[in-house]
Design an enzyme around this catalytic site. Structure first.
Site, short mmCIF file in Angstrom:
data_model
loop_
_atom_site.label_atom_id
_atom_site.label_comp_id
_atom_site.label_asym_id
_atom_site.label_seq_id
_atom_site.Cartn_x
_atom_site.Cartn_y
_atom_site.Cartn_z
N HIS A 4 0.83 -1.22 0.00
CA HIS A 4 0.00 0.00 0.00
C HIS A 4 0.86 1.26 0.00
CE1 HIS A 4 -3.40 -2.61 1.36
NE2 HIS A 4 -2.45 -3.21 2.06
N SER B 129 15.85 20.86 -18.20
CA SER B 129 15.52 21.94 -19.12
C SER B 129 16.68 22.92 -19.05
CB SER B 129 14.23 22.62 -18.69
OG SER B 129 14.40 23.27 -17.46
N LYS C 269 17.06 19.35 -12.76
CA LYS C 269 15.82 18.58 -12.68
C LYS C 269 15.99 17.30 -13.48
CE LYS C 269 10.95 19.55 -12.26
NZ LYS C 269 9.98 19.24 -13.33
N GLU D 115 8.28 7.56 -17.59
CA GLU D 115 6.91 8.03 -17.78
C GLU D 115 6.35 7.54 -19.12
OE1 GLU D 115 6.39 12.34 -15.93
OE2 GLU D 115 8.38 12.11 -16.84
#
Lengths: 363, 363, 363, 363
Positions: free
Chosen positions: C58, C179, C185, C192
């Site tokens: 969970h 970026s 980042k 994804e």
């Protein structure tokens, strides 16, 4: 009247008339459940306007965000859902009665009057279409599938935030389960089930569309398969929506953990904006800040600990006031156009939302 | 202006703004393609008002039906599709520009003015929702999946009717393929592909919903998967709708075969109605006719060849005028309430449809 | 031979023969890509056998787990995928050539010889079935959809673990994007997209099943829709599997952060096991430890900081040696049956996996 | 034993162990139901070997086909289904017991012995994978979705053939419904429901795959959604398979109507084959026959009524014996390679099928 009603009727037009009436009633309940969820969102947002958390893209910290702003994002998703539900309801208000088995009614009945008596808004214009049309069921299931996408995103986000490692939120005990062994464990079962039900609802939509695909014109027994899917989706949403509202209403927001999770990298955009307001072209400013970020990473210090000469070696437009950028409050306040995360903008947003709900209530 | 536009923008709000603009344009084309299909339906219906064919339920003959009435059933399906497309379009008219990466724009831009310049009707109210919202794509794909259900039903029915055994219709050569060996073979490839594409479009809808399911809040790269599905569905419909219109427009209707296919059993309902108008309760009349039908089957004769005493032995309300029931023209004429298959009612239906299309044209 | 081959052939049996040959070749490549992914998993697991992390249920911490044990879980999922792929391949080895358009071949050709020449294992037994059978495409797409479930679970877990707040793993730069503004980042775009493609592949499966549903016997043009879906799924997997392998191979595992994330609550089960080995019934032991956990929570101390009298007040079986339980190493070592998380068991597991891969290579 | 069984067990490994046991039992029943359906197919085929009907592609007449050959096509589809079911069963025979909640069992239990006692074939190799693995449910649902495709194709074909216009088959009364009004109407409700259930089963498959998509590693409550889908699919198939078998067993085949439906165009391929055996290249022969067909169409006569000079004007290879081609019996007999529609080949096919079923029974 009942006698008249029977004259020339067929199971085919009756069944779909009944289903429309039933679904209309259930939709009204779902509408209320959606409003209750939106109210929970608005109340929670209004009560937590001061909390600034990291905003994420790609589950990576991106920019500071008001917690309330995050939560209000869901208000608008559910508002669109309500809007769409109204549209579905309108088309459900077309009465097929009088279509007979397929060819229409030969007894000169007044279909319009019959429809109004039953609470419909209008009557169908083609008896064959009337008996075979299940668009309204498909529309409803499509609607539900999209609601589920919103619910699953809300659930997923809260499940991650309720993890030990994030610790941003804590679910009320009612919405968790532990075990006799690990009573401290707060398994977010309620949210996991909401997430899981997305599959169930999508499955019902797919099922009906696949069943309808390629049917020849005219009533076919296949249409009978519409009902179970529909009933199950209604039951599912009537169960989930109040749970989602309850989870929001009772959610404990851990502002301290959110504050800890904020770091200077969230303000990179603000640094670039600083340069832009000092005349540096937008795109260039991004590259310059990129180099600053790399320097800070290399030195292992937060951005605010770079010295002014460091900044100026990147671009002379940097001045002493650059350090004022390192203020999360300031960052959110800057995004003050409509729909931005500035506290004032979020207040406006919340007021607008309240007005929408109030208007609905007065109807 | 372009400079201003760039300030504070992010790929996240740009991408969804562009997609909305693109989709709006394509929707306008699809709208026109739907209208062209509806026009083909109306013209064909108007030109074939005299043809009475067997109406089917369960692919079994049920009651006499005007061919035009059958065809007009599809007008209303596509009319609902147009109505739904308008609703999708409205929600597509919300401009997300100014939402930045997720938190909003810090440069005090006038989002409203920007949105109007680009042709949007309104602006989004929450920057986070604005960048992650793909509801409009899901709505469009849901819409397309339902259009496909209608197209697949039209295709399936015509494929069956174009079979050697039914022989009700003949497709124009452009919409068939034969082979060098069997040039006489008229494989309804165009309709088979229309039927098949239902799977494709449904697949894209399911794909996107599954991709969106359970995504955490904030822009995620997963959203990039929306585009290919969308483009392919648009291409598919832009291909199919004109083909469907062409098939209808050039369809050869074989009235003679339709007439041959009618038999007295189609008039069983009319026999029951005859009894009802002579005071026999509705339900009882059905059972009585059922017994007549069985007698005719047993004797191996059509219903009209049963003698009057046979009729009267079932119920004394039968009189000499019962034989007037065996007139297919009379049967359809009797169903003269709104939406019925009576030629007059179908004329009204067609006129109403033409008015709807005319009104649309004048917009 | 070529002349002979043409005799009595039809596009119908040729098309499906070609598709089977094409798919068989592609499957061999996918098989290799799966093996490469499994090898990456095994290598990574073998190289990180010492790392103990919190195991989750969970998404809540549950019990200590070897990182390698977690990773090896995916080895077995992909092993089942390979097994299933073999089965799909077997049924693909049936040659339909000689079925003609539908009725078979009249020229007394030796179908068996023809099939063996083309590399098939066997021949189809019914010409009609042979030309309309697309089971093998459906099987392959079903297979791919399940592979995607495994990939999406791997991706999702790593995305969460790569978050700033978990910090358990770091993706190599090749598999991230930043970026210009935020070069630090590390958006896990690769993962994804892998997660997102699950929708795409499921969509193709649904699309084909829906297309096939309800087709009348005999070749129908609808079958043509099988190809694009198939090609796209193959391309998708050929893209993703090497990326997944690369992500695993280059993954930086942050043992320190995993160690920090472990807390005593993970050992509640071990405390209960302690009681069980001292004669307390299983179920009772769980409730007793539950009470201890609550006491620790109330006092705000870790379990190991409760004093012995506290333990003994709950149950007299607790002795001084209870404190030995608070050792994550000991906890994992205890689970030493087949498939358990004990380092020795995981070593056996890894060796078994290597043997499986070696056996495959030698084929 | 029971005490030992409890030691170290968790709901997580128990639930999936139970589900595997339950599903294995149900699969055995479905296996029997499939065999019964196959037996019905074989018996019916064997009893109707003399009937020649038009074989269809694109629902257009293509070539003469034995009715038994058509029916036997389904034997092989269901045979593949049985084969696949065996494979699913094998993977279901892996015992997860001893995996605990996720980390394995600390009490040195003999998992192998435990598994054998429960009737499993082998044990799982990774405790984490063991508790979260639902591949076997997905596999089963994928299997069921493909069975449904076969059932829906059988149903669709029979629904069309049972239409008034085709009239090729008649369903036994048990499998139809009429109404009090139209007792003669034979609505093929049973087949329509079988066709419709394809949507339902596909929906459950999609639902589960969507639910599983993107779940993080470790047991999640979402997994609980597997059961209802599974139970419903089992119930659905246990209902449908005996109905399908019953429909086949009691089906009245209307040989006369099938004979009437045959026309000379079905023999165009045989005409081309005639030329090929007289040395005309395959492709050329097709074009020549194409021209003959067009001539016959133009003259409005069947092919056999063209005079010899007509034939010879197309190609000199035509001789008096060309008229022997116009024999449907001869046409089917010619297709005598394995899997062809020749009565002898179909007899071999039926015998092979019987041997397969017999072998299965003896197991």
């Amino acid at each position: 009247m009942a006698g008249k009603l029977h004259t020339g009727r067929s199971r085919n037009d009756q069944v779909t008339t009944d289903l429309r009436l039933y679904l209309s009633e259930e939709i009204a309940l779902l509408h209320q459940a959606l409003i209750a969820l939106q109210e929970a969102i608005v109340e929670k947002s209004e009560g937590h306007l001061e909390i600034i958390m990291p905003g994420y893209t790609h589950l990576q910290p991106a920019q500071p965000l008001l917690f309330s702003h995050w939560l209000m994002a869901f208000f608008w998703k559910f508002e669109r859902d309500r809007e769409r539900l109204d549209e579905v309801t309108q088309r459900m208000g077309i009465c097929p009665l009088g279509a007979g088995a397929l060819a229409g009614n030969p007894f000169n009945i007044d279909r319009q009057a019959l429809a109004f008596d039953l609470g419909f808004d209008a009557i169908s214009q083609n008896s064959l279409d009337a008996v075979e049309d299940r668009d309204y069921v498909v529309e409803f299931l499509s609607w539900a599938a999209l609601v589920q996408i919103h619910l699953s995103s809300l659930a997923e986000t809260l499940i991650i935030w309720a993890s030990h490692e994030f610790g941003f939120v804590e679910l009320a005990e009612t919405y968790c389960t532990g075990s006799s062994l690990m009573p401290q464990k707060r398994n977010p079962d309620s949210l996991e089930l909401i997430r899981a039900k997305s599959g169930r609802v999508l499955g019902h939509l797919v099922g009906l569309l696949c069943t309808l695909k390629g049917l020849p014109s005219g009533y076919n027994k296949d249409l009978q398969e519409d009902k179970e899917a529909l009933f199950d989706v209604i039951d599912t949403l009537k169960l989930e929506l109040p749970i989602a509202a309850g989870v929001i209403r009772t959610l404990k927001v851990n502002a301290a953990r959110m504050a800890t999770a904020r770091d200077d990298m969230l303000l990179a955009t603000d640094l670039a904006d600083y340069l832009v307001t000092r005349g540096v072209p937008f795109r260039e400013s991004h590259q310059l800040v990129g180099r600053l970020v790399q320097r800070a990473e290399k030195l292992g210090v937060p951005l605010r600990d770079l010295r002014l000469p460091d900044y100026q070696s990147i671009h002379p437009a940097f001045a002493e006031d650059v350090y004022a950028v390192f203020d999360f409050q300031r960052s959110v306040q800057a995004r003050n156009t409509v729909g931005g995360t500035a506290p004032d903008a979020v207040c406006v947003q919340v007021e607008y939302a309240k007005a929408i709900l109030a208007k609905n209530e007065s109807l």
